[in-house]
Design a protein around this motif. Structure first.
Motif, mmCIF file in Angstrom:
data_model
loop_
_atom_site.group_PDB
_atom_site.id
_atom_site.type_symbol
_atom_site.label_atom_id
_atom_site.label_comp_id
_atom_site.label_asym_id
_atom_site.label_seq_id
_atom_site.Cartn_x
_atom_site.Cartn_y
_atom_site.Cartn_z
ATOM 1 N N ASP A 247 20.790 33.892 -27.894
ATOM 2 C CA ASP A 247 19.614 33.030 -27.800
ATOM 3 C C ASP A 247 19.836 31.641 -28.384
ATOM 4 O O ASP A 247 19.241 30.671 -27.926
ATOM 5 N N ASP A 248 20.694 31.559 -29.419
ATOM 6 C CA ASP A 248 20.944 30.243 -30.017
ATOM 7 C C ASP A 248 21.677 29.335 -29.041
ATOM 8 O O ASP A 248 21.359 28.156 -28.903
ATOM 9 N N LEU A 249 22.645 29.887 -28.335
ATOM 10 C CA LEU A 249 23.369 29.109 -27.321
ATOM 11 C C LEU A 249 22.442 28.725 -26.179
ATOM 12 O O LEU A 249 22.439 27.578 -25.723
ATOM 13 N N LEU A 250 21.631 29.678 -25.721
ATOM 14 C CA LEU A 250 20.685 29.398 -24.642
ATOM 15 C C LEU A 250 19.718 28.297 -25.058
ATOM 16 O O LEU A 250 19.380 27.419 -24.253
ATOM 17 N N GLY A 251 19.284 28.329 -26.309
ATOM 18 C CA GLY A 251 18.376 27.296 -26.800
ATOM 19 C C GLY A 251 18.994 25.915 -26.745
ATOM 20 O O GLY A 251 18.328 24.946 -26.352
ATOM 21 N N LYS A 252 20.265 25.805 -27.127
ATOM 22 C CA LYS A 252 20.961 24.515 -27.074
ATOM 23 C C LYS A 252 21.076 24.022 -25.635
ATOM 24 O O LYS A 252 20.858 22.849 -25.340
ATOM 25 N N VAL A 253 21.433 24.925 -24.723
ATOM 26 C CA VAL A 253 21.556 24.565 -23.309
ATOM 27 C C VAL A 253 20.220 24.081 -22.762
ATOM 28 O O VAL A 253 20.143 23.049 -22.072
ATOM 29 N N ASN A 254 19.150 24.792 -23.075
ATOM 30 C CA ASN A 254 17.826 24.411 -22.573
ATOM 31 C C ASN A 254 17.354 23.080 -23.154
ATOM 32 O O ASN A 254 16.684 22.298 -22.464
ATOM 33 N N GLU A 255 17.685 22.813 -24.415
ATOM 34 C CA GLU A 255 17.323 21.528 -25.022
ATOM 35 C C GLU A 255 17.948 20.369 -24.258
ATOM 36 O O GLU A 255 17.287 19.363 -23.960
ATOM 37 N N VAL A 256 19.236 20.504 -23.932
ATOM 38 C CA VAL A 256 19.934 19.427 -23.217
ATOM 39 C C VAL A 256 19.435 19.311 -21.781
ATOM 40 O O VAL A 256 19.255 18.208 -21.268
ATOM 41 N N LEU A 257 19.199 20.443 -21.132
ATOM 42 C CA LEU A 257 18.665 20.402 -19.768
ATOM 43 C C LEU A 257 17.324 19.677 -19.733
ATOM 44 O O LEU A 257 17.050 18.900 -18.805
ATOM 45 N N GLU A 262 14.263 14.852 -18.233
ATOM 46 C CA GLU A 262 13.369 13.762 -18.644
ATOM 47 C C GLU A 262 13.983 12.380 -18.438
ATOM 48 O O GLU A 262 13.266 11.431 -18.087
ATOM 49 N N ASP A 263 15.303 12.247 -18.647
ATOM 50 C CA ASP A 263 15.923 10.921 -18.502
ATOM 51 C C ASP A 263 16.459 10.646 -17.098
ATOM 52 O O ASP A 263 17.044 9.608 -16.827
ATOM 53 N N GLY A 264 16.269 11.630 -16.176
ATOM 54 C CA GLY A 264 16.628 11.409 -14.778
ATOM 55 C C GLY A 264 18.062 11.733 -14.423
ATOM 56 O O GLY A 264 18.466 11.564 -13.264
ATOM 57 N N THR A 265 18.841 12.237 -15.387
ATOM 58 C CA THR A 265 20.249 12.531 -15.113
ATOM 59 C C THR A 265 20.411 13.590 -14.033
ATOM 60 O O THR A 265 21.248 13.455 -13.128
ATOM 61 N N ILE A 266 19.613 14.645 -14.104
ATOM 62 C CA ILE A 266 19.737 15.730 -13.126
ATOM 63 C C ILE A 266 19.326 15.261 -11.731
ATOM 64 O O ILE A 266 19.956 15.615 -10.728
ATOM 65 N N THR A 267 18.293 14.455 -11.656
ATOM 66 C CA THR A 267 17.887 13.898 -10.357
ATOM 67 C C THR A 267 18.997 13.045 -9.760
ATOM 68 O O THR A 267 19.291 13.129 -8.556
ATOM 69 N N THR A 268 19.634 12.239 -10.588
ATOM 70 C CA THR A 268 20.736 11.384 -10.124
ATOM 71 C C THR A 268 21.888 12.223 -9.592
ATOM 72 O O THR A 268 22.446 11.942 -8.521
ATOM 73 N N LEU A 269 22.254 13.274 -10.323
ATOM 74 C CA LEU A 269 23.344 14.147 -9.882
ATOM 75 C C LEU A 269 22.974 14.874 -8.591
ATOM 76 O O LEU A 269 23.802 15.042 -7.694
#
Length: 288
Positions: A247-257, A262-269
């Protein structure tokens, strides 16, 4: 009789005390079974952070999410670049291991890889066995048919007796069989072969992911094929997979996602790899 009863009670109390002490010792030993110095074992995230590297499982063969640039050994793709960005924001190096989907999930449970990403749908069945991140791709099933007559198909109910092309083990071919289509499978042929056979009438339909089919059609504009305008089914969400309980690793991944959404990086990719489409946004559509 009273004296005997008191002795009996004393013996019982003594035995209970011994059992309690043994239980306490057993608990102490269990807690330290993986750590001789008595300290609590490191979590998945703490081990990764200490090593400074995260290991990701992916296929390297699935365009446009995980593939090699033509003529190079460079691994790229929508999900590959998402993973690279996650590692960068967590101040980690990233190492990719390429393998089939079954190998990925086995390697995840064995600890050979830390995360897995390969257009893997978030399903209730997978949630029972693994932990999955928040989604970064929303899609749905579609159908490639002939452009001039839609292969005589209006809905999925019209698949009975039609020839459906695809791979036998996919959820899409399973769906085709459920609706009574005749299965036409191929032995390691290109997308062009699949699409050409629909175009000339050798087969009638290909069921697959909407965005993947859209890219395939763009590559072969001369063929008499189109995506059926009315057939949409099985909405899906894709995410990163981690071992159940990490869960700690999943939490870190979800925080970055969340930051990347929010900053549009995923939309750009998404627009970079899906021909301008934003697959990170859930569409409001009617499904069969």
């Amino acid at each position: 009789m009273v004296k005997k009863s008191n002795s009996y009670r004393g013996l019982i109390a003594f035995l209970v005390l011994i059992v309690g002490l043994l239980g306490a010792c057993g608990t102490k030993n269990d807690e330290n079974s993986n750590n001789k110095d008595g300290k609590q074992s490191k979590t998945a995230w703490e081990k990764i952070e200490e090593k400074g590297e995260i290991v990701a499982g992916t296929s390297g063969t699935l365009f446009p999410t995980s593939y090699h640039e033509s003529g190079t050994d460079d691994l790229t793709g929508y999900e590959v670049e998402i993973l690279k960005e996650i590692a960068s924001r967590l101040n980690l190096e990233i190492k990719f291991l390429e393998m089939g989907i079954d190998g990925m999930l086995t390697s995840l449970n064995s600890g050979k890889v830390d995360v897995v990403a390969n257009d893997i749908s978030i399903t209730d069945e997978r949630k029972e066995k693994f932990s999955l991140s928040e989604p970064y791709k929303y899609s749905f099933g579609s159908a490639v048919v002939r452009k001039d007559d839609l292969s005589g198909i209006k809905t999925l109910n019209d698949l009975k007796g039609k020839k459906a092309a695809g791979e036998s083990t996919t959820i899409y071919m399973q769906l085709a069989r459920e609706y009574g289509a005749k299965e036409v499978s191929y032995d390691n042929v290109t997308n062009e072969q699949y699409l050409s056979d629909v175009s000339i009438g050798r087969t009638d339909i290909i069921l697959n992911d909407y965005y993947l089919q859209s890219l395939a059609l763009t590559a072969f504009p001369e063929l008499n094929i189109t995506i059926h305008p009315d057939i949409r089914y099985r909405p899906s969400e894709q995410g990163i997979v981690v071992k159940k309980g990490n869960d700690d690793l999943l939490g870190k991944v979800n925080e970055v996602l969340k930051e990347m959404h929010e900053d549009g990086t995923i939309t750009t990719l998404s627009k970079q790899f899906y021909g301008g489409a934003d697959v990170s946004v859930k569409q409001d559509l009617d499904f069969e």
